[in-house]
Design an enzyme around this catalytic site. Structure first.
Site, PDB file in Angstrom:
ATOM      1  N   SER A 435       0.809  -1.218   0.000  1.00 31.98           N
ATOM      2  CA  SER A 435       0.000   0.000   0.000  1.00 31.98           C
ATOM      3  C   SER A 435       0.844   1.270   0.000  1.00 31.98           C
ATOM      4  CB  SER A 435      -0.946   0.020   1.202  1.00 31.98           C
ATOM      5  OG  SER A 435      -0.227   0.042   2.410  1.00 31.98           O
ATOM      6  N   LYS A 478      -6.226   5.135   7.939  1.00 26.53           N
ATOM      7  CA  LYS A 478      -5.059   5.866   7.438  1.00 26.53           C
ATOM      8  C   LYS A 478      -5.352   7.364   7.328  1.00 26.53           C
ATOM      9  CE  LYS A 478      -3.122   1.962   4.876  1.00 26.53           C
ATOM     10  NZ  LYS A 478      -2.792   1.408   3.540  1.00 26.53           N
TER      11      LYS A 478
END
Length: 581
Positions: A435, A478
């Protein structure tokens, strides 16, 4: 194509689309799990058919008691009717031997159509032989109580007791129950006749346990019927929302809880989509739903479960579980962990990570500083995490894909004259996942082009070999992790996060993030290709554009630097000199 900036409405489920159904959802009839588990119900119906020959069925599910009971509820209603014709009988002692006599209502006849066993010992399952003052008595076990019916068992109980499983399997396959001594030290005092056994066993376990079971029992697993409890349902049409609301009403009725208010339904929908990380998916997780509804009903006793109660439960849980997240934020604010949220820097970018601490129930989002340096060398791309054995295989794969894309994009006719090094700064544990590959690629482009990256923007996403940005997990955590840091330092109105365009459907963010986006104090952009993210971060076109007569763009700058490094004694017209002429 330019990068897309999201509005605050895109960060939440669309309430208007569900308003009509949610207003009257509490009036819908309560339904059991069969309404949302059609595949599993079909498998159980096939397994329980009178003409079916299979004796074993494997069900992928959680092994807690509520799931085992739910599987029992999904058995067809006619199972209980057939139970009247089960096999059983009575034992009597004759000539130093226990002799079995068939009977419909004997001590060893079935008394229930099915039994649910989360954990069971051999004595409970097979029964026992008691000896007291030379008096011997046979005690029936669960296997006798459900003879002719179904035994629903947790797989972990069988894996932990292999001898019990082998005996059960042999008896079920042979359709005969044999009395056996549980230990060699305590043999049976007298012989005991066997008895007919007609039993079907449903073994319930998670995917890893089932994999272990299938490896140890390949023939049985191939013959056994397979079913699966589905933990989510897709919200493609409004009818599916109606079905889900009926299922929730069934849980409320089963647990004797008050109904949900209209605003409570929307809040449950929002938290459920956040739990699933998808605005088009609703949860069917019995543990999560039941726990949340029970806690909300206990927290604010009332005639209905309101949105306020559900929000209070969520906020209280976040506060109770927030110690590690607060400590991580304090380390950044105190300068122990260096994260820059203003200004710009070459070869440095704010990536976004999700940290899962051992023994902690929830993942925590936190920014990570990723840096890249480039220097004259032999073209080696150094993954410091991999070199130091702190990088996982998936992270290494993402790095190799990123490097392959950039080399192909530059269309080099000469050797690559730079060596580069990419690292997660102040990371002292293993780094895995792909990611961060978009952030690492942008840092690499910055280091090669010598163009600064805006430190007010954090980046997450993976890339493929064509530069397209792919979806990642934990996007809500996030974003909120970086937002908390920016909020603590003071929002500037220019801070934000770049995420993959395919992650837009996964956004269900907290109220403070939504409000900041509404007020223009924080921003969320989506990118479908690395060119969009890189040009936004460095405020410069990625490719040559028609409206840019100078020809200045990131790829041209990198190509010029490569040419100059390979041909230091050969002058070349750079983009600047071409523009000057």
């Amino acid at each position: 194509m330019n990068i897309k900036q999201l509005t605050w409405q895109a960060l939440l489920p669309d309430e208007n689309s569900y308003h009509t159904i949610l207003q009257t959802a509490s009036e819908l009839p309560a339904q059991q799990a069969d309404i949302v588990q059609p595949r599993l119900q079909e498998s159980l119906s096939l397994f329980s058919h009178p003409a079916a020959k299979r004796r074993f069925m494997l069900v992928k599910s959680d092994e807690s008691e509520c799931y085992l009971n739910t599987i029992a509820q999904l058995l067809p209603p006619e199972v209980k009717i057939r139970q009247k014709r089960t096999m059983g009988g009575e034992y009597h002692f004759d000539n130093h031997r226990f002799v079995f006599t068939p009977s419909d209502n004997g001590h060893f006849s079935a008394v229930q159509p099915f039994a649910v066993c989360d954990w069971i010992e051999p004595e409970q399952l097979f029964g026992q032989v008691y000896t007291h003052h030379q008096h011997v008595q046979l005690q029936p076990g669960i296997i006798h109580q459900v003879n002719g019916g179904f035994l629903i068992m947790s797989l972990r109980s069988l894996l932990a007791q292999p001898l019990m499983w082998l005996r059960l399997k042999q008896m079920v396959c042979a359709q005969r129950f044999d009395w056996l001594a549980h230990t060699e030290q305590h043999p049976l005092p007298f012989p005991v006749d066997s008895m007919p056994l007609n039993l079907r066993v449903i073994v319930v376990g998670d995917r890893l346990s089932l994999d272990e079971f299938m490896l140890s029992e390949p023939e049985l697993s191939e013959e056994a019927l397979y079913g699966e409890y589905e933990f989510d349902c897709q919200l493609e049409e409004t009818e599916q929302l109606t079905v889900w609301c009926q299922f929730v009403n069934g849980l409320l009725k089963q647990n004797q809880l008050p109904p949900l208010s209209a605003d409570g339904w929307y809040e449950l929908l929002r938290q459920g989509m956040r739990f699933q990380e998808d605005k088009r998916t609703l949860p069917l997780d019995l543990t999560w739903l039941t726990t949340l509804l029970r806690d909300a009903a206990t927290l604010l006793p009332a005639d209905t479960i309101t949105a306020e109660a559900l929000r209070k439960i969520k906020d209280n849980r976040s506060w109770r579980h927030g110690y590690l997240a607060d400590r991580g934020l304090d380390e950044i604010l105190q300068g122990q962990v260096y994260i820059q949220t203003q200004g710009s820097a070459v070869g440095q970018i704010n990536g976004l990570s999700v940290l899962q601490y051992p023994g902690h129930p929830e993942a925590t989002g936190e920014p990570s500083r990723i840096t890249c340096v480039a220097h004259i060398g032999d073209g080696e791309f150094v993954d410091v995490e991999r070199k130091s054995e702190l990088g996982g295989n998936i992270h290494a794969k993402g790095m190799m894909i990123m490097q392959a894309y950039l080399i192909a994009e530059l269309k080099l006719e000469q050797p690559f004259p730079f060596s580069t090094s990419v690292v997660f700064e102040q990371s002292y544990g293993e780094v895995d996942g792909d990611s961060a590959s978009l952030a690492e690629l942008c840092a690499l482009i910055s280091a090669l082009s010598w163009q600064p990256v805006d430190q007010q923007i954090a980046v997450t996403g993976s890339v493929d070999q064509f530069g397209f940005v792919q979806a990642i997990g934990g996007v809500n955590e996030k974003i909120e992790g970086f937002f908390r840091l920016c909020q603590a330092r003071g929002l500037t109105g220019k801070q934000g996060v770049i995420i993959p365009a395919s992650n837009e459907r996964h956004l269900v963010l907290s109220d403070d993030v939504v409000e900041a986006v509404r007020q223009g104090e924080f921003h969320i952009w989506t990118a479908g290709h690395v060119s969009q993210a890189a040009s936004h971060l460095m405020n410069m076109p990625y490719y040559e554009e028609d409206g840019n007569p100078s020809g200045e763009h990131l790829l041209a700058i990198i190509q010029d630097r490569i040419f100059l490094a390979n041909n230091q004694d050969k002058p070349r017209n750079s983009w600047f000199s071409r523009w000057w002429k």
